[in-house]
Design an enzyme around this catalytic site. Sequence first.
Site, PDB file in Angstrom:
ATOM      1  N   GLU A 124      -1.395 -16.716 -58.212  1.00  0.00           N
ATOM      2  CA  GLU A 124      -1.820 -16.926 -56.788  1.00  0.00           C
ATOM      3  C   GLU A 124      -0.796 -18.319 -56.322  1.00  0.00           C
ATOM      4  OE1 GLU A 124      -4.923 -14.728 -58.137  1.00  0.00           O
ATOM      5  OE2 GLU A 124      -3.723 -16.246 -59.010  1.00  0.00           O
ATOM      6  N   HIS A 135     -16.034 -14.389 -58.933  1.00  0.00           N
ATOM      7  CA  HIS A 135     -15.678 -13.885 -57.846  1.00  0.00           C
ATOM      8  C   HIS A 135     -16.705 -13.756 -56.695  1.00  0.00           C
ATOM      9  CE1 HIS A 135     -13.661 -11.653 -61.230  1.00  0.00           C
ATOM     10  NE2 HIS A 135     -12.625 -11.200 -60.299  1.00  0.00           N
TER      11      HIS A 135
END
Length: 330
Positions: free
Chosen positions: A64, A133
């Site tokens: 990321e 998540h």
Amino acid sequence: MNQPPIRMTYREACRQAIRDALLRDPRCFIMGEDVGLYGGCYAVTKGLLEEFGADRVRDTPLAESVIAGAGVGAAMAGLRPIVELMTCNFSLLALDQIMNNAATIPHMSGGQFAVPLVIRMATGGGRQLAAQHSHSLEGWYAHIPGLRVLAPGTVQDARFMLAAALDDPNPVLIFEHVVLYNAEGELDPVVTAVDIHSARVRREGRDLTILTYGNSLPKALAAAEELASEGIQGEVIDLRVLRPLDTKTIFASVTRTRRCVIVDEGWKSGSLSAEIAARLAEDLFFELDAPIRRICAREVPVPYAAHLEEAALPQVPDIVAAARGLVRPR
């Protein structure tokens, strides 16, 4: 002749928005984990690689910080990148690039460099994806000057917010709730654009204001419908733009109804709901006829088990109970 409304899923609205952006501007490209061959972790970019090629639809490593950093550099070089991060939880791995670079470079360069970057990410719980998540961290990013933070809660906003975000010379973060991808809604054929500055009144009412965004919007509307059957008219405001907040619309509604419930899927402590409540207390204290109520996620990591996840997140009965308590206190 009036055209009938177009019905589509939130997922398809996001996909069409990206496709339009790629067609409109040759400088635009999308990059992220599995956006190409796999068609996106949530199938949002399905088919775009075949149509636009690997230069415009770029699969990236699972890194990321690299994805966001490359996006910042590309934006500074004159391109219009759309960066997709799989979930907002994983965006924390790119926090340095988002906060210390994207949000600050225009300021630190004295306006010499713009960072017209759009970062899309999934947010929220309700899909049994467990704690890593499922959190709602958009309130964290709404704390950071230099960013614009959007949370489309309708198919129409999902369809048209991206274009406005790409036209912004500064970085824009778009939080798409995972539960909404399968949701269906209608597009008004007359509408071809939406603004990214203002909140929207989704249901008018006189007895209290319900402030919310994202997947809590349909819950708030369902709660307002149930309350209406009891004679309580709740006004539902879709915040949509979490930074900068549209205090004009918020204040106008609360001044009129004199009661407020804030529904926020983030944790209550240090949350976006806390910021809104503080602003109401600072500026509208003497307009209120009842305490401000907040409906937020339980302060635990979002559980995996379905019944525990449901209990941890704001639900329609929670909103209804809070509203009743304000309008009809015991």
